[in-house]
Motif scaffolding. Structure first.
Motif, mmCIF file in Angstrom:
data_model
loop_
_atom_site.group_PDB
_atom_site.id
_atom_site.type_symbol
_atom_site.label_atom_id
_atom_site.label_comp_id
_atom_site.label_asym_id
_atom_site.label_seq_id
_atom_site.Cartn_x
_atom_site.Cartn_y
_atom_site.Cartn_z
ATOM 1 N N LEU A 229 61.286 49.512 31.352
ATOM 2 C CA LEU A 229 60.948 48.807 30.121
ATOM 3 C C LEU A 229 59.487 48.969 29.712
ATOM 4 O O LEU A 229 59.169 48.858 28.527
ATOM 5 C CB LEU A 229 61.253 47.315 30.278
ATOM 6 C CG LEU A 229 62.698 46.943 30.596
ATOM 7 C CD1 LEU A 229 62.812 45.448 30.840
ATOM 8 C CD2 LEU A 229 63.627 47.366 29.476
ATOM 9 N N HIS A 230 58.611 49.193 30.680
ATOM 10 C CA HIS A 230 57.204 49.349 30.358
ATOM 11 C C HIS A 230 56.935 50.741 29.797
ATOM 12 O O HIS A 230 57.694 51.677 30.024
ATOM 13 C CB HIS A 230 56.328 49.081 31.580
ATOM 14 C CG HIS A 230 56.264 47.629 31.951
ATOM 15 N ND1 HIS A 230 57.271 47.004 32.662
ATOM 16 C CD2 HIS A 230 55.332 46.675 31.698
ATOM 17 C CE1 HIS A 230 56.950 45.724 32.839
ATOM 18 N NE2 HIS A 230 55.778 45.501 32.252
ATOM 19 N N THR A 231 55.825 50.875 29.096
ATOM 20 C CA THR A 231 55.530 52.145 28.449
ATOM 21 C C THR A 231 55.199 53.216 29.486
ATOM 22 O O THR A 231 54.813 52.921 30.624
ATOM 23 C CB THR A 231 54.336 52.011 27.491
ATOM 24 O OG1 THR A 231 53.134 51.778 28.257
ATOM 25 C CG2 THR A 231 54.551 50.870 26.499
ATOM 26 N N LEU A 232 55.325 54.460 29.073
ATOM 27 C CA LEU A 232 54.991 55.570 29.966
ATOM 28 C C LEU A 232 53.516 55.529 30.371
ATOM 29 O O LEU A 232 53.169 55.877 31.495
ATOM 30 C CB LEU A 232 55.314 56.897 29.293
ATOM 31 C CG LEU A 232 56.802 57.161 29.016
ATOM 32 C CD1 LEU A 232 56.981 58.504 28.326
ATOM 33 C CD2 LEU A 232 57.619 57.117 30.308
ATOM 34 N N THR A 233 52.671 55.108 29.466
ATOM 35 C CA THR A 233 51.251 54.972 29.793
ATOM 36 C C THR A 233 51.051 53.956 30.912
ATOM 37 O O THR A 233 50.295 54.202 31.862
ATOM 38 C CB THR A 233 50.451 54.544 28.550
ATOM 39 O OG1 THR A 233 50.570 55.548 27.543
ATOM 40 C CG2 THR A 233 48.983 54.333 28.888
ATOM 41 N N GLU A 234 51.724 52.824 30.829
ATOM 42 C CA GLU A 234 51.607 51.795 31.865
ATOM 43 C C GLU A 234 52.151 52.294 33.195
ATOM 44 O O GLU A 234 51.577 52.034 34.260
ATOM 45 C CB GLU A 234 52.351 50.535 31.432
ATOM 46 C CG GLU A 234 51.707 49.806 30.265
ATOM 47 C CD GLU A 234 52.576 48.683 29.737
ATOM 48 O OE1 GLU A 234 52.052 47.560 29.593
ATOM 49 O OE2 GLU A 234 53.776 48.912 29.459
ATOM 50 N N VAL A 235 53.272 53.025 33.160
ATOM 51 C CA VAL A 235 53.852 53.565 34.395
ATOM 52 C C VAL A 235 52.911 54.575 35.035
ATOM 53 O O VAL A 235 52.654 54.528 36.245
ATOM 54 C CB VAL A 235 55.226 54.197 34.099
ATOM 55 C CG1 VAL A 235 55.723 54.995 35.307
ATOM 56 C CG2 VAL A 235 56.240 53.120 33.732
ATOM 57 N N ALA A 236 52.372 55.496 34.236
ATOM 58 C CA ALA A 236 51.476 56.514 34.777
ATOM 59 C C ALA A 236 50.239 55.887 35.399
ATOM 60 O O ALA A 236 49.774 56.306 36.467
ATOM 61 C CB ALA A 236 51.075 57.494 33.677
ATOM 62 N N THR A 237 49.695 54.867 34.760
ATOM 63 C CA THR A 237 48.512 54.176 35.293
ATOM 64 C C THR A 237 48.837 53.498 36.618
ATOM 65 O O THR A 237 48.056 53.564 37.577
ATOM 66 C CB THR A 237 47.994 53.140 34.280
ATOM 67 O OG1 THR A 237 47.652 53.802 33.060
ATOM 68 C CG2 THR A 237 46.783 52.415 34.824
#
Length: 291
Positions: A72-80
C-alpha cells in the motif's frame, strides 16, 4: 463519448474494505487509472485504499525472519525503507517511471494490474515472494508465480485486496554477490518495458553459481522464471562457452509476441543480450583468490 465519472469511496479502515470492494475497483496510487479509462476499462465505483496505509508497516520482519513489504505504501517509501536490501527490487524501483509516479505508485497496484511488463514483478519473482491478500474470509498467501494468471489476470477474488508481499528469509538475508535488474524500453524512464530481466545468485567457495534465479518480463503472457536457464547455470563457473549456451537457453522459457512496442524477434535478441550482460559482469569481477 466521455466515460461516466466514477464514484469514489474511502473506507475508514481495513475492516470496511471487503464489504465495499465487491463491484468496485480498489485504487491506491491510481497512476494507471487514466490509461485504463482511455483503453475502455471502466469502473463505476473506485475504492480508495490510502487510509488503510496507516495500519500496515512499510517493512516488517516476521518471527521466522521473512520480510513483509507493504503493498500500500508508495514505491519511494518502500525503496527508502529497504535501504540497500533486496537489490533487484531496489534497482527496478529506481527505473520505475519517474520520481512523481514513484511517489504515488505502489507494489500492490503494479501486481493487481497483471501486466506482463510490470517492473517490480521480475525482482519479486526471483526473490520467491508471496502475495498476502485480504478478503471477507480472512487472509491467504499465494506464491507470486501462482498469483499471475495471464495478461491483466491475477488470483484476486471480488472482495480481496493486496495487503503485503512476503519475501522468505532465505532470499532476504545477507547481500548476495550478484543481483540486479535491467530493462529495455524506448527510454529508461516514463516508458513501458520492451523487456526486463531480474537475477540473483550466490557463489560457492570456488565461485560456482548456486541458488540461481532469473525472471523476465514482457516475453510471455505473465512475467516468467527462466527455469531452463537456472538449471543450466546451477553449479557452473561461467566462462565464454557457458555464457553462450546460457544466452541460447533463454529461448526455451519465453514466448514473446509482436506488438506496438517491439517485435518478438527483437525481444528474443534482447533476452539473450541481457543474460550475457548479467553473466559477463560476474565473470569480470575478481575471483575470491584475487579479492
Amino acid at each position: 463519448m466521455t466515460p461516466p465519472t466514477p464514484v469514489l469511496q474511502r473506507p475508514a479502515g481495513a475492516q470496511e474494505v471487503p464489504g465495499l470492494l465487491v463491484g468496485s475497483r480498489a485504487v491506491n496510487g491510481g497512476t494507471d487509472l487514466l490509461v485504463q479509462r482511455r483503453a475502455g476499462i471502466e469502473a463505476p465505483t473506485l475504492l480508495d485504499l490510502r487510509a488503510v496505509r496507516a495500519e500496515v508497516p512499510v517493512l516488517e520482519r516476521t518471527a521466522t525472519g521473512d520480510l513483509r513489504i507493504s503493498a500500500l505504501h508508495t514505491l519511494t517509501e518502500v525503496a527508502t525503507a529497504l535501504a540497500g536490501a533486496l537489490v533487484p527490487l531496489q534497482e527496478s524501483i529506481a527505473l520505475f517511471a519517474s520520481t512523481t509516479i514513484r511517489n504515488r505508485a505502489t507494489i500492490g497496484g503494479n501486481l493487481a494490474n497483471g501486466s506482463p511488463a510490470a517492473d517490480t514483478v521480475p525482482p519479486l519473482l526471483v526473490l520467491d515472494a508471496a502475495v498476502d491478500v485480504v478478503g471477507a474470509g480472512g487472509t491467504r498467501t499465494v506464491p507470486l508465480a501462482d498469483f499471475l494468471l495471464g495478461p491483466r489476470r491475477v488470483d484476486l477474488r471480488a472482495d480481496e485486496w493486496i495487503r503485503t508481499v512476503t519475501v522468505p528469509e532465505g532470499a532476504c538475508g545477507p547481500t548476495r554477490p550478484a543481483a540486479g535488474f535491467r530493462k529495455i524500453g524506448g527510454r529508461q524512464a516514463q516508458a513501458i518495458s520492451f523487456l526486463s530481466l531480474a537475477w540473483q545468485w550466490r557463489a560457492s567457495e570456488r565461485d560456482a553459481l548456486t541458488d540461481v534465479r532469473f525472471a523476465m518480463g514482457a516475453v510471455a503472457p505473465t512475467v516468467v522464471r527462466l527455469h531452463t536457464l537456472e538449471r543450466l547455470l546451477e553449479g557452473t563457473t561461467p566462462g565464454p562457452e557457458v555464457i553462450a549456451e546460457a544466452a541460447n537457453a533463454v529461448e526455451h522459457d519465453i514466448r514473446p509476441i509482436d506488438d506496438l512496442r517491439a517485435s518478438a524477434a527483437y525481444r528474443r535478441r534482447c533476452a539473450a543480450g541481457l543474460v550475457r550482460e548479467a553473466l559477463g559482469a560476474w565473470t569480470a569481477m575478481p575471483t575470491r583468490d584475487e579479492r
